[in-house]
Structures are given as C-alpha cells and as structure tokens.
Design a protein around this motif. Sequence first.
Motif, PDB file in Angstrom:
ATOM      1  N   MET A   1       0.841  -1.176   0.000  1.00 46.87           N
ATOM      2  CA  MET A   1       0.000   0.000   0.000  1.00 46.87           C
ATOM      3  C   MET A   1       0.890   1.245   0.000  1.00 46.87           C
ATOM      4  SD  MET A   1      -2.864   1.223   2.778  1.00 46.87           S
ATOM      5  CE  MET A   1      -4.125   0.121   2.208  1.00 46.87           C
ATOM      6  N   LYS A   2       0.486   2.220  -0.736  1.00 46.54           N
ATOM      7  CA  LYS A   2       1.214   3.486  -0.837  1.00 46.54           C
ATOM      8  C   LYS A   2       1.178   4.224   0.496  1.00 46.54           C
ATOM      9  CE  LYS A   2       2.184   7.707  -2.700  1.00 46.54           C
ATOM     10  NZ  LYS A   2       3.512   8.172  -2.611  1.00 46.54           N
ATOM     11  N   GLU A   3       2.321   4.700   0.914  1.00 43.33           N
ATOM     12  CA  GLU A   3       2.388   5.582   2.084  1.00 43.33           C
ATOM     13  C   GLU A   3       2.784   6.972   1.609  1.00 43.33           C
ATOM     14  OE1 GLU A   3       4.579   4.402   5.511  1.00 43.33           O
ATOM     15  OE2 GLU A   3       3.497   2.505   5.683  1.00 43.33           O
ATOM     16  N   TYR A   4       1.992   7.961   2.006  1.00 43.85           N
ATOM     17  CA  TYR A   4       2.289   9.333   1.633  1.00 43.85           C
ATOM     18  C   TYR A   4       3.462   9.858   2.468  1.00 43.85           C
ATOM     19  CZ  TYR A   4      -2.262   9.287  -0.652  1.00 43.85           C
ATOM     20  OH  TYR A   4      -3.327   8.979  -1.451  1.00 43.85           O
ATOM     21  N   THR A   5       4.314  10.637   1.816  1.00 41.75           N
ATOM     22  CA  THR A   5       5.406  11.288   2.540  1.00 41.75           C
ATOM     23  C   THR A   5       4.829  12.490   3.280  1.00 41.75           C
ATOM     24  OG1 THR A   5       5.927  12.803   0.726  1.00 41.75           O
ATOM     25  CG2 THR A   5       7.049  10.644   0.725  1.00 41.75           C
ATOM     26  N   ALA A   6       5.604  13.058   4.189  1.00 42.02           N
ATOM     27  CA  ALA A   6       5.170  14.251   4.917  1.00 42.02           C
ATOM     28  C   ALA A   6       4.886  15.389   3.945  1.00 42.02           C
ATOM     29  CB  ALA A   6       6.224  14.666   5.929  1.00 42.02           C
ATOM     30  N   ARG A   7       5.707  15.515   2.917  1.00 35.60           N
ATOM     31  CA  ARG A   7       5.508  16.568   1.908  1.00 35.60           C
ATOM     32  C   ARG A   7       4.210  16.346   1.139  1.00 35.60           C
ATOM     33  NH1 ARG A   7       6.616  17.570  -3.532  1.00 35.60           N
ATOM     34  NH2 ARG A   7       7.148  19.727  -3.966  1.00 35.60           N
ATOM     35  N   GLU A   8       3.953  15.112   0.723  1.00 30.26           N
ATOM     36  CA  GLU A   8       2.720  14.811  -0.003  1.00 30.26           C
ATOM     37  C   GLU A   8       1.494  15.074   0.869  1.00 30.26           C
ATOM     38  OE1 GLU A   8       4.055  11.253  -3.063  1.00 30.26           O
ATOM     39  OE2 GLU A   8       3.746  10.750  -0.949  1.00 30.26           O
ATOM     40  N   MET A   9       1.572  14.687   2.134  1.00 29.44           N
ATOM     41  CA  MET A   9       0.442  14.916   3.041  1.00 29.44           C
ATOM     42  C   MET A   9       0.174  16.407   3.214  1.00 29.44           C
ATOM     43  SD  MET A   9       1.070  11.903   5.854  1.00 29.44           S
ATOM     44  CE  MET A   9      -0.241  12.427   6.930  1.00 29.44           C
ATOM     45  N   LYS A  10       1.234  17.193   3.302  1.00 26.98           N
ATOM     46  CA  LYS A  10       1.072  18.644   3.433  1.00 26.98           C
ATOM     47  C   LYS A  10       0.385  19.220   2.196  1.00 26.98           C
ATOM     48  CE  LYS A  10       3.660  22.889   4.244  1.00 26.98           C
ATOM     49  NZ  LYS A  10       4.972  23.499   4.454  1.00 26.98           N
ATOM     50  N   LEU A  11       0.826  18.793   1.016  1.00 24.93           N
ATOM     51  CA  LEU A  11       0.210  19.263  -0.231  1.00 24.93           C
ATOM     52  C   LEU A  11      -1.255  18.842  -0.327  1.00 24.93           C
ATOM     53  CD1 LEU A  11       3.099  18.550  -2.761  1.00 24.93           C
ATOM     54  CD2 LEU A  11       2.225  20.797  -2.082  1.00 24.93           C
ATOM     55  N   LEU A  12      -1.537  17.610   0.025  1.00 26.12           N
ATOM     56  CA  LEU A  12      -2.910  17.113  -0.036  1.00 26.12           C
ATOM     57  C   LEU A  12      -3.817  17.844   0.951  1.00 26.12           C
ATOM     58  CD1 LEU A  12      -2.175  13.317  -0.418  1.00 26.12           C
ATOM     59  CD2 LEU A  12      -3.273  14.787  -2.117  1.00 26.12           C
ATOM     60  N   LYS A  13      -3.321  18.112   2.141  1.00 21.18           N
ATOM     61  CA  LYS A  13      -4.112  18.825   3.151  1.00 21.18           C
ATOM     62  C   LYS A  13      -4.465  20.236   2.704  1.00 21.18           C
ATOM     63  CE  LYS A  13      -2.496  16.263   7.169  1.00 21.18           C
ATOM     64  NZ  LYS A  13      -1.692  16.280   8.397  1.00 21.18           N
ATOM     65  N   ALA A  14      -3.641  20.819   1.856  1.00 21.58           N
ATOM     66  CA  ALA A  14      -3.883  22.181   1.368  1.00 21.58           C
ATOM     67  C   ALA A  14      -4.997  22.231   0.328  1.00 21.58           C
ATOM     68  CB  ALA A  14      -2.603  22.759   0.779  1.00 21.58           C
ATOM     69  N   ASN A  15      -5.362  21.089  -0.230  1.00 17.56           N
ATOM     70  CA  ASN A  15      -6.405  21.035  -1.252  1.00 17.56           C
ATOM     71  C   ASN A  15      -7.774  21.177  -0.597  1.00 17.56           C
ATOM     72  OD1 ASN A  15      -8.459  19.882  -3.040  1.00 17.56           O
ATOM     73  ND2 ASN A  15      -6.745  19.311  -4.327  1.00 17.56           N
ATOM     74  N   PRO A  16      -8.628  22.084  -1.096  1.00 15.83           N
ATOM     75  CA  PRO A  16      -9.941  22.294  -0.475  1.00 15.83           C
ATOM     76  C   PRO A  16     -10.866  21.065  -0.566  1.00 15.83           C
ATOM     77  CG  PRO A  16      -9.771  23.540  -2.515  1.00 15.83           C
ATOM     78  CD  PRO A  16      -8.411  22.973  -2.238  1.00 15.83           C
ATOM     79  N   TYR A  17     -10.572  20.138  -1.453  1.00 18.43           N
ATOM     80  CA  TYR A  17     -11.392  18.930  -1.581  1.00 18.43           C
ATOM     81  C   TYR A  17     -10.918  17.797  -0.681  1.00 18.43           C
ATOM     82  CZ  TYR A  17     -13.851  20.890  -5.572  1.00 18.43           C
ATOM     83  OH  TYR A  17     -14.622  21.663  -6.385  1.00 18.43           O
ATOM     84  N   THR A  18      -9.833  18.000   0.041  1.00 15.47           N
ATOM     85  CA  THR A  18      -9.330  16.982   0.959  1.00 15.47           C
ATOM     86  C   THR A  18      -9.996  17.154   2.318  1.00 15.47           C
ATOM     87  OG1 THR A  18      -7.192  16.877  -0.152  1.00 15.47           O
ATOM     88  CG2 THR A  18      -7.270  16.070   2.103  1.00 15.47           C
ATOM     89  N   PHE A  19     -10.618  16.088   2.800  1.00 14.72           N
ATOM     90  CA  PHE A  19     -11.229  16.097   4.115  1.00 14.72           C
ATOM     91  C   PHE A  19     -10.207  15.690   5.178  1.00 14.72           C
ATOM     92  CE2 PHE A  19     -13.542  13.779   7.483  1.00 14.72           C
ATOM     93  CZ  PHE A  19     -14.279  14.826   7.979  1.00 14.72           C
ATOM     94  N   LYS A  20      -9.458  14.612   4.869  1.00 14.14           N
ATOM     95  CA  LYS A  20      -8.498  14.082   5.833  1.00 14.14           C
ATOM     96  C   LYS A  20      -7.425  13.300   5.086  1.00 14.14           C
ATOM     97  CE  LYS A  20      -8.395  10.817   9.715  1.00 14.14           C
ATOM     98  NZ  LYS A  20      -9.213   9.916  10.537  1.00 14.14           N
ATOM     99  N   VAL A  21      -6.203  13.327   5.618  1.00 17.50           N
ATOM    100  CA  VAL A  21      -5.105  12.549   5.052  1.00 17.50           C
ATOM    101  C   VAL A  21      -4.409  11.816   6.189  1.00 17.50           C
ATOM    102  CG1 VAL A  21      -2.924  12.606   3.780  1.00 17.50           C
ATOM    103  CG2 VAL A  21      -4.681  14.280   3.271  1.00 17.50           C
ATOM    104  N   THR A  22      -4.176  10.531   5.986  1.00 19.62           N
ATOM    105  CA  THR A  22      -3.321   9.767   6.889  1.00 19.62           C
ATOM    106  C   THR A  22      -2.173   9.259   6.035  1.00 19.62           C
ATOM    107  OG1 THR A  22      -4.373   7.607   6.537  1.00 19.62           O
ATOM    108  CG2 THR A  22      -5.327   9.037   8.247  1.00 19.62           C
TER     109      THR A  22
END
Length: 61
Positions: A1-22
């Motif tokens: 399973m893909k694990e997001y890096t800290a950088r990817e999680m930060k970018l994803l969290k900045a997206n208004p369509y993202t509810f939650k990222v683990t």
Amino acid sequence: MKEYTAREMKLLKANPYTFKVTKNKLYFTIEFKETFWTAYQAFVNFFCHDEIPPDFSFLYG
C-alpha cells in the motif's frame, strides 16, 4: 500500500477537496464526491449519448 510522505500529506491537506489525510489514506469532502459524480455522469453521457462534454476543471482547483 502506498504511504504518503510528509511533503505529499502537506500538499494534499492544502487542497480544499481533501477532508483528511493519513499516511495510508486520502479522504475527500462530500462536495468533491458530489461534484465528481455529477461530472462523471456527464462524461459517460457524452461518450454514450453524444451530449455536452463534461467540465472536469474543478479537479485542478
């Protein structure tokens, strides 16, 4: 399973369509799901029934 890096999680969290990222999952907002489903149905109708082409520009923020 893909694990997001800290950088990817930060970018994803900045997206208004993202509810939650683990580190393993990405959750979308209800708004995104509804908008995507409407656009997807328009896409299917366009290719199956020659209707107006769908607008997927909302995906690019």
